[in-house]
Scaffold this motif. Structure first.
Motif, PDB file in Angstrom:
ATOM      1  N   SER A   2       0.841  -1.189   0.000  1.00 48.01           N
ATOM      2  CA  SER A   2       0.000   0.000   0.000  1.00 48.01           C
ATOM      3  C   SER A   2       0.884   1.249   0.000  1.00 48.01           C
ATOM      4  O   SER A   2       2.045   1.207   0.413  1.00 48.01           O
ATOM      5  CB  SER A   2      -0.910   0.004   1.232  1.00 48.01           C
ATOM      6  N   PRO A   3       0.348   2.374  -0.426  1.00 41.88           N
ATOM      7  CA  PRO A   3       1.109   3.624  -0.365  1.00 41.88           C
ATOM      8  C   PRO A   3       1.559   3.963   1.066  1.00 41.88           C
ATOM      9  O   PRO A   3       2.637   4.499   1.270  1.00 41.88           O
ATOM     10  CB  PRO A   3       0.135   4.673  -0.897  1.00 41.88           C
ATOM     11  N   GLN A   4       0.736   3.599   2.046  1.00 42.94           N
ATOM     12  CA  GLN A   4       1.101   3.852   3.436  1.00 42.94           C
ATOM     13  C   GLN A   4       2.298   3.006   3.856  1.00 42.94           C
ATOM     14  O   GLN A   4       3.184   3.477   4.581  1.00 42.94           O
ATOM     15  CB  GLN A   4      -0.088   3.573   4.381  1.00 42.94           C
ATOM     16  N   ASP A   5       2.347   1.758   3.375  1.00 44.15           N
ATOM     17  CA  ASP A   5       3.489   0.886   3.670  1.00 44.15           C
ATOM     18  C   ASP A   5       4.768   1.452   3.051  1.00 44.15           C
ATOM     19  O   ASP A   5       5.819   1.460   3.684  1.00 44.15           O
ATOM     20  CB  ASP A   5       3.258  -0.526   3.136  1.00 44.15           C
ATOM     21  N   ASP A   7       5.373   4.581   2.271  1.00 39.51           N
ATOM     22  CA  ASP A   7       5.741   5.785   3.035  1.00 39.51           C
ATOM     23  C   ASP A   7       6.436   5.419   4.344  1.00 39.51           C
ATOM     24  O   ASP A   7       7.421   6.046   4.731  1.00 39.51           O
ATOM     25  CB  ASP A   7       4.501   6.638   3.341  1.00 39.51           C
ATOM     26  N   ALA A   8       5.930   4.401   5.026  1.00 35.83           N
ATOM     27  CA  ALA A   8       6.512   3.985   6.310  1.00 35.83           C
ATOM     28  C   ALA A   8       7.938   3.459   6.111  1.00 35.83           C
ATOM     29  O   ALA A   8       8.838   3.783   6.899  1.00 35.83           O
ATOM     30  CB  ALA A   8       5.633   2.921   6.967  1.00 35.83           C
ATOM     31  N   ARG A  11      10.266   6.381   5.424  1.00 39.85           N
ATOM     32  CA  ARG A  11      10.559   7.116   6.668  1.00 39.85           C
ATOM     33  C   ARG A  11      11.581   6.369   7.517  1.00 39.85           C
ATOM     34  O   ARG A  11      12.483   6.971   8.082  1.00 39.85           O
ATOM     35  CB  ARG A  11       9.279   7.351   7.472  1.00 39.85           C
ATOM     36  N   THR A  17       9.630   9.581  -0.016  1.00 37.85           N
ATOM     37  CA  THR A  17       8.961   8.500  -0.733  1.00 37.85           C
ATOM     38  C   THR A  17       9.438   8.444  -2.180  1.00 37.85           C
ATOM     39  O   THR A  17       9.694   7.359  -2.712  1.00 37.85           O
ATOM     40  CB  THR A  17       7.438   8.676  -0.675  1.00 37.85           C
TER      41      THR A  17
END
Length: 110
Positions: A2-5, A7-8, A11, A17
């Motif tokens: 996922s995009p959130q994964d 991004d994490a 970071r 990203t």
């Protein structure tokens, strides 16, 4: 992923990203860096053990370098200038070489 994964992970690696995506899409950069390090007489494994932070920075800079094509062509053609003129890692490679030349332990060399 996922995009959130994504991004994490970026970071965690202290990257943007977009930089993380660029690095993920250029797997040949690690091979180019490995060859450059070998030309300079550095052991990637020894460098990882002695200065993992420096190796990670070299990998990041190499992975984001816009001149990978020229670097690969130079290596392929046998143009073993080291460090590569205009290489963004040139200063770091020279500093590592000076550290070894100054009589500090040769923990980065083969």
């Amino acid at each position: 992923m996922s995009p959130q994964d994504i991004d994490a992970i970026a970071r965690e690696l202290n990257l943007s990203t977009s930089a993380f995506r660029t690095l993920a899409q250029s797997p040949s950069a690690s091979e180019l860096l490995r060859k450059r390090l070998a030309l300079a007489g550095f052991s990637e494994h020894a460098l990882a053990a002695g200065h993992g932070d420096v190796l990670r920075d070299l990998q990041r800079v190499c992975g984001l370098c816009p001149a990978k094509g020229r670097c690969a062509a130079d290596l392929q053609a046998g143009m073993h200038r080291n460090p590569l003129k205009d290489c963004p890692n040139e200063h770091t490679l020279c500093a590592l070489g000076r550290e070894v030349d100054d009589g500090r332990p040769q923990r980065f060399r083969d």
